[in-house]
Design a protein around this motif. Sequence first.
Motif, PDB file in Angstrom:
ATOM      1  N   GLU A  47       0.835  -1.207   0.000  1.00  0.00           N
ATOM      2  CA  GLU A  47       0.000   0.000   0.000  1.00  0.00           C
ATOM      3  C   GLU A  47       0.868   1.256   0.000  1.00  0.00           C
ATOM      4  N   PHE A  48       1.985   1.192   0.726  1.00  0.00           N
ATOM      5  CA  PHE A  48       2.884   2.343   0.811  1.00  0.00           C
ATOM      6  C   PHE A  48       3.671   2.545  -0.481  1.00  0.00           C
ATOM      7  N   VAL A  49       4.194   1.473  -1.060  1.00  0.00           N
ATOM      8  CA  VAL A  49       5.108   1.619  -2.195  1.00  0.00           C
ATOM      9  C   VAL A  49       4.393   1.755  -3.529  1.00  0.00           C
ATOM     10  N   SER A  50       3.100   1.468  -3.588  1.00  0.00           N
ATOM     11  CA  SER A  50       2.407   1.557  -4.870  1.00  0.00           C
ATOM     12  C   SER A  50       2.161   3.003  -5.275  1.00  0.00           C
ATOM     13  N   PRO A  51       2.175   3.310  -6.585  1.00  0.00           N
ATOM     14  CA  PRO A  51       1.912   4.682  -7.052  1.00  0.00           C
ATOM     15  C   PRO A  51       0.516   5.133  -6.645  1.00  0.00           C
ATOM     16  N   LYS A  52       0.376   6.424  -6.361  1.00  0.00           N
ATOM     17  CA  LYS A  52      -0.908   7.011  -5.970  1.00  0.00           C
ATOM     18  C   LYS A  52      -1.353   7.997  -7.053  1.00  0.00           C
ATOM     19  N   LYS A  53      -2.565   7.816  -7.569  1.00  0.00           N
ATOM     20  CA  LYS A  53      -3.082   8.653  -8.649  1.00  0.00           C
ATOM     21  C   LYS A  53      -3.433  10.036  -8.117  1.00  0.00           C
ATOM     22  N   LEU A  54      -2.986  11.079  -8.816  1.00  0.00           N
ATOM     23  CA  LEU A  54      -3.309  12.450  -8.424  1.00  0.00           C
ATOM     24  C   LEU A  54      -4.792  12.735  -8.664  1.00  0.00           C
ATOM     25  N   PRO A  55      -5.499  13.268  -7.663  1.00  0.00           N
ATOM     26  CA  PRO A  55      -6.943  13.499  -7.813  1.00  0.00           C
ATOM     27  C   PRO A  55      -7.305  14.401  -8.982  1.00  0.00           C
ATOM     28  N   LEU A  56      -6.418  15.371  -9.318  1.00  0.00           N
ATOM     29  CA  LEU A  56      -6.712  16.324 -10.391  1.00  0.00           C
ATOM     30  C   LEU A  56      -6.047  15.938 -11.705  1.00  0.00           C
ATOM     31  N   GLY A  57      -5.517  14.728 -11.771  1.00  0.00           N
ATOM     32  CA  GLY A  57      -4.929  14.263 -13.024  1.00  0.00           C
ATOM     33  C   GLY A  57      -3.496  14.735 -13.230  1.00  0.00           C
ATOM     34  N   TRP A  58      -3.130  14.836 -14.498  1.00  0.00           N
ATOM     35  CA  TRP A  58      -1.747  15.175 -14.876  1.00  0.00           C
ATOM     36  C   TRP A  58      -1.300  16.488 -14.248  1.00  0.00           C
ATOM     37  N   ASN A  59      -0.049  16.460 -13.705  1.00  0.00           N
ATOM     38  CA  ASN A  59       0.534  17.657 -13.108  1.00  0.00           C
ATOM     39  C   ASN A  59       1.884  17.899 -13.753  1.00  0.00           C
ATOM     40  N   SER A  60       2.071  19.091 -14.320  1.00  0.00           N
ATOM     41  CA  SER A  60       3.308  19.373 -15.052  1.00  0.00           C
ATOM     42  C   SER A  60       4.521  19.393 -14.133  1.00  0.00           C
ATOM     43  N   ASN A  61       4.332  19.727 -12.850  1.00  0.00           N
ATOM     44  CA  ASN A  61       5.460  19.729 -11.916  1.00  0.00           C
ATOM     45  C   ASN A  61       5.975  18.309 -11.682  1.00  0.00           C
ATOM     46  N   PHE A  62       5.055  17.347 -11.596  1.00  0.00           N
ATOM     47  CA  PHE A  62       5.439  15.954 -11.408  1.00  0.00           C
ATOM     48  C   PHE A  62       5.842  15.307 -12.731  1.00  0.00           C
ATOM     49  N   GLY A  63       5.297  15.834 -13.843  1.00  0.00           N
ATOM     50  CA  GLY A  63       5.483  15.165 -15.116  1.00  0.00           C
ATOM     51  C   GLY A  63       4.770  13.831 -15.151  1.00  0.00           C
ATOM     52  N   SER A  64       3.654  13.730 -14.410  1.00  0.00           N
ATOM     53  CA  SER A  64       2.947  12.470 -14.286  1.00  0.00           C
ATOM     54  C   SER A  64       1.558  12.733 -13.725  1.00  0.00           C
ATOM     55  N   ASP A  65       0.713  11.702 -13.760  1.00  0.00           N
ATOM     56  CA  ASP A  65      -0.567  11.793 -13.073  1.00  0.00           C
ATOM     57  C   ASP A  65      -0.575  10.914 -11.824  1.00  0.00           C
TER      58      ASP A  65
END
Length: 434
Positions: A109-127
Motif C-alpha cells: 500500500e505504501f510503495v504503490s503509485p498514488k493517482k493524483l486526484p486532479l490528473g496530470w501535473n506538469s510539476n510531477f510530469g505524471s498523473d
Amino acid sequence: MDASPRSFSNNLCFLLLCVLISNLLTLSLFSSDSPFRQNTSRSFIESLLRAEEEIERLRDELRSTRSASGLLLQQFSQLASSLPNGTADSPDSASDAEADVLLPKEYLEFVSPKKLPLGWNSNFGSDHINPPAGRACDQFPEDLARYMNYTVGGPCPDDELLAQRLLLRGCEPLPRRRCRSPPALPARFVEPAPFPASLWSTPDDSSVVWTAYTCKNYSCLVDRKNQKGFDDCKDCFDLGGRESRRWVGPGAGLDYSIDEVLAYKKGTVRIGLDIGGGTGTFAVRMRERNVTIVTTSMNFNGPFNNFIASRGVVPLYMSISQRLPFFDGTLDIVHSMHVLSNWIPTRLLEFALFDIYRVLRPGGVFWLDHFFCLEDQMQDVYVPMIDAVGFKKVKWTVGRKLDRGPQMRETYISALLEKPMTAGKQRQRRRGFT
C-alpha cells in the motif's frame, strides 16, 4: 521483457557459465607453464579486467531486475484476485518456488503509485505520485513482515531495534506510516526545560521509551563513561564532563574552535548540518552564537535523538548512506566529527563527500573533525578522494591516533575545507581520486 523467474534462472546460468569460462581462460593464460604468459600484453590484461567488471555489472542488474519483477508479479497477483473473475493461481507467480515471498499488504500500500486526484501535473510530469521507498526494503522480507505487522490507526509496535536495523540496511525511509507513536504514553510526562536552560539540562526520564536500551534512565547513561565495555559516544550524555569543553577556547592542533571557524567566515555562517552529532553539543554551541544547526544521529544503545530534541536543537534520524535532504547550495557549514572515517565503504564515503559539497553554497565550509584512518590509507586513498571533490583547503592538520595504541598506526585528519566561489577553481580541483 520476459519477467518470469524461469527466464531469470536461464540468464543466471548463462552468466555463471561465462564467469567460469573467463576464469578458466585467465588461469590458462597466467599459469606458470603457459606459453602465453610472457607475451601477454598489458592491454589484453586490462581487457580481461574490464570483461570481469562488465560481468559483475550484469549480475547486479539481474539481481535488481529480478527483485523488481518479483514485486510486480505480487502486485499483479493481488490485483487479479481482487477482480470479479480474477484469479491469483498463475503458475509463474503463485506456484513457482523462485517467486519472491509475499510482501506485507500494508507495505505494498505504501510503495504503490498514488493517482493524483486532479490528473496530470506538469510539476510531477505524471498523473501519479511514487513514494520514496527504499529499494532495499523488500530484500529483507522476514524483518519487513514483522515491522509492517500493526493495526492501522492503532499504536505503533515497540520495536525500535528492528526499525533501526531495517534503516541501516537501506530500507530508508521506513515504510510504516499509519500508526501512533510512541506505543504507550508515560504515566506522567514532564515538560522539557525552557530555553535557554534546556541547552545544558538533562531531561526527565519520562521523555523516552527505554525498551530498546541497556540503560533505563538518564542517570545510567551519564554514568556509562565509568562502566566497562564499548558504547557509541560513551560519555556524550554527561553534559558536565568533556561535552562542556568541546569546541570552545582557543583551539590547538587537531582541535579547532567554533569561534575561529566562524571568524574565518566573518559572520556569514547562519545555518548548517552536523553529521553524526552525538547528543547535539555542536548544535548547542552554534545556537549560543545564533547559528542554526540540524544534527543527524542514530540511536545506538541510547536515545540520542530524544536527548538532542530535549536540548532545544533539531535532530534528524537518518543513516550515513542516505542522500542529504537539503537542496543544492543552501547550507553555510557542514560539520562531522569521528563519523566520516575509514569504517565507511570507500565508494559510499565518496558519495557522502560529494553530497556535502552539493548542499554547501559557494563559499560554504566543510569542517572535517577528527577523521581517522590507517597511516598507509591517508595518502593512498583519502587525501586523493578529498582533493577530487573540489574543496579549497583552508586549514589541514594531521596527528596520530593513539587511543588504541601506536601499534595500530592510525591517523587523525582535521580540516577546514571551503567550496570554491568560482567555477574555474572548481574545475581545477576535480582531478585526483578514481
